[in-house]
Design an enzyme around this catalytic site. Structure first.
Site: not given
Length: 162
Positions: A53, A64, A66, A91, A94
């Site tokens: 992140n 982020h 990912e 989240c 993602c």
């Protein structure tokens, strides 16, 4: 009967995969960012890419863990046999990336601090493996305790009092 040496045994070491993502999270924390890391591996356990992140460091809300790992992986012909590993349950943003590009397996370090889109991913037939890592839980819990406003911004929650 075939000799044992002719048999191919495939054991995926999710703990070692998580260690890569956890290293990214720690690097992000040392940079002043949110400690969430991710890594992408092929089905044989070979590292394709990793990321963290970087929202705070690069003033970019789309980076982020990912998405950083995904971008660093470059174009792939298919994502179905790749494994997304992340220190925290993804989240919704993602989770959408995982679903859209057809990842079939997601390994999360923890979903205690934030469950994200885990239930939705499961409902889409995506295998989610939660390792319930104490290191991941404690690192993020401490970050949230010290930086609640930044954390709420990261997960799309309005500031308190707004």
């Amino acid at each position: 009967m075939l000799p044992l040496m002719n048999k191919v045994l495939s054991v995926i070491d999710y703990g070692s995969m998580l260690a890569v993502a956890l290293g990214e999270a720690r690097t992000g924390l040392a940079e002043g960012g949110i400690p969430i890391g991710a890594a992408i591996f092929d089905s044989g356990g070979r590292l394709i890419s990793s990321g963290r992140n970087r929202r705070v460091q690069q003033d970019d809300p789309s980076i982020h863990g990912e998405t950083d790992a995904f971008r660093r992986a470059g174009r792939q012909r298919s994502y179905g046999d790749l494994i997304m590993v992340t220190t925290l349950a993804p989240c919704w943003y993602c989770s959408g990336l995982v679903r859209q590009f057809g990842f079939r397996t997601v390994v999360v370090g923890e979903s205690t601090n934030f469950a994200g889109g885990v239930e939705w991913l499961l409902s889409c037939g995506i295998e989610v493996i939660d390792l319930v890592s104490v290191a991941c839980v404690e690192m993020l819990a401490e970050y949230i305790r010290v930086n609640p406003a930044v954390w709420n911004e990261d997960i799309g929650q309005p500031p308190s009092g707004a």
